[in-house]
Motif scaffolding. Structure first.
Motif, PDB file in Angstrom:
ATOM      1  N   GLU A  45       0.829  -1.209   0.000  1.00  0.00           N
ATOM      2  CA  GLU A  45       0.000   0.000   0.000  1.00  0.00           C
ATOM      3  C   GLU A  45       0.865   1.261   0.000  1.00  0.00           C
ATOM      4  O   GLU A  45       0.574   2.220  -0.706  1.00  0.00           O
ATOM      5  CB  GLU A  45      -0.925   0.016   1.217  1.00  0.00           C
ATOM      6  CG  GLU A  45      -2.032  -1.012   1.168  1.00  0.00           C
ATOM      7  CD  GLU A  45      -3.144  -0.648   0.213  1.00  0.00           C
ATOM      8  OE1 GLU A  45      -3.482   0.547   0.118  1.00  0.00           O
ATOM      9  OE2 GLU A  45      -3.666  -1.569  -0.443  1.00  0.00           O
ATOM     10  N   VAL A  46       1.924   1.263   0.793  1.00  0.00           N
ATOM     11  CA  VAL A  46       2.795   2.431   0.895  1.00  0.00           C
ATOM     12  C   VAL A  46       3.508   2.694  -0.430  1.00  0.00           C
ATOM     13  O   VAL A  46       3.642   3.839  -0.856  1.00  0.00           O
ATOM     14  CB  VAL A  46       3.828   2.237   2.032  1.00  0.00           C
ATOM     15  CG1 VAL A  46       4.925   3.290   1.967  1.00  0.00           C
ATOM     16  CG2 VAL A  46       3.141   2.277   3.385  1.00  0.00           C
ATOM     17  N   ASN A  47       3.951   1.643  -1.085  1.00  0.00           N
ATOM     18  CA  ASN A  47       4.751   1.800  -2.302  1.00  0.00           C
ATOM     19  C   ASN A  47       3.943   1.867  -3.589  1.00  0.00           C
ATOM     20  O   ASN A  47       4.501   2.113  -4.650  1.00  0.00           O
ATOM     21  CB  ASN A  47       5.767   0.662  -2.392  1.00  0.00           C
ATOM     22  CG  ASN A  47       6.798   0.765  -1.298  1.00  0.00           C
ATOM     23  OD1 ASN A  47       7.315   1.835  -1.026  1.00  0.00           O
ATOM     24  ND2 ASN A  47       7.084  -0.344  -0.653  1.00  0.00           N
ATOM     25  N   ARG A  48       2.658   1.650  -3.499  1.00  0.00           N
ATOM     26  CA  ARG A  48       1.817   1.619  -4.697  1.00  0.00           C
ATOM     27  C   ARG A  48       1.905   2.925  -5.498  1.00  0.00           C
ATOM     28  O   ARG A  48       1.930   2.924  -6.721  1.00  0.00           O
ATOM     29  CB  ARG A  48       0.367   1.333  -4.310  1.00  0.00           C
ATOM     30  CG  ARG A  48      -0.530   1.102  -5.501  1.00  0.00           C
ATOM     31  CD  ARG A  48      -1.807   0.412  -5.102  1.00  0.00           C
ATOM     32  NE  ARG A  48      -1.601  -0.899  -4.532  1.00  0.00           N
ATOM     33  CZ  ARG A  48      -1.385  -2.011  -5.243  1.00  0.00           C
ATOM     34  NH1 ARG A  48      -1.325  -1.950  -6.541  1.00  0.00           N
ATOM     35  NH2 ARG A  48      -1.227  -3.165  -4.649  1.00  0.00           N
ATOM     36  N   ASN A  49       1.937   4.062  -4.820  1.00  0.00           N
ATOM     37  CA  ASN A  49       1.958   5.357  -5.502  1.00  0.00           C
ATOM     38  C   ASN A  49       3.323   6.029  -5.458  1.00  0.00           C
ATOM     39  O   ASN A  49       3.430   7.215  -5.729  1.00  0.00           O
ATOM     40  CB  ASN A  49       0.907   6.281  -4.887  1.00  0.00           C
ATOM     41  CG  ASN A  49      -0.492   5.738  -5.074  1.00  0.00           C
ATOM     42  OD1 ASN A  49      -0.806   5.197  -6.119  1.00  0.00           O
ATOM     43  ND2 ASN A  49      -1.315   5.863  -4.061  1.00  0.00           N
ATOM     44  N   ASN A  50       4.351   5.288  -5.109  1.00  0.00           N
ATOM     45  CA  ASN A  50       5.688   5.841  -5.011  1.00  0.00           C
ATOM     46  C   ASN A  50       6.445   5.582  -6.317  1.00  0.00           C
ATOM     47  O   ASN A  50       6.850   4.454  -6.589  1.00  0.00           O
ATOM     48  CB  ASN A  50       6.435   5.198  -3.832  1.00  0.00           C
ATOM     49  CG  ASN A  50       7.817   5.753  -3.630  1.00  0.00           C
ATOM     50  OD1 ASN A  50       8.284   6.586  -4.394  1.00  0.00           O
ATOM     51  ND2 ASN A  50       8.483   5.277  -2.595  1.00  0.00           N
ATOM     52  N   PRO A  51       6.668   6.626  -7.138  1.00  0.00           N
ATOM     53  CA  PRO A  51       7.323   6.409  -8.429  1.00  0.00           C
ATOM     54  C   PRO A  51       8.790   5.986  -8.303  1.00  0.00           C
ATOM     55  O   PRO A  51       9.346   5.436  -9.242  1.00  0.00           O
ATOM     56  CB  PRO A  51       7.215   7.769  -9.119  1.00  0.00           C
ATOM     57  CG  PRO A  51       6.988   8.746  -8.027  1.00  0.00           C
ATOM     58  CD  PRO A  51       6.302   8.011  -6.909  1.00  0.00           C
TER      59      PRO A  51
END
Length: 72
Positions: free
Chosen positions: A19-25
């Motif tokens: 969840e934390v890394n899902r939107n981390n480019p």
């Protein structure tokens, strides 16, 4: 299927990282599906529904949103 606390904690940890890394480019790792988490933690890709159930219960108790609740 009985799960020990360590397995439940591992499922939650993997799902939180996802969840934390899902939107981390800048994230270079691979996002894990429920099936991947099931195979990594429980040793069977067929346990995908167990992972979904644990994560759903965890979020229902408000843990993911930062609200203290009871343990899953």
């Amino acid at each position: 299927m009985t799960l020990c606390k360590q397995s439940i904690d591992s499922v939650i940890q993997y799902k939180q990282e996802d969840e934390v890394n899902r939107n981390n480019p800048k994230f270079k790792g691979g996002l894990l599906s429920n099936r991947d988490v099931a195979e990594t933690v429980l040793g069977s890709r067929k346990a995908e529904s167990t992972v979904r159930r644990i994560w759903k219960k965890f979020k229902q108790h408000g843990h993911y949103n930062g609200v203290l609740g009871t343990s899953p």
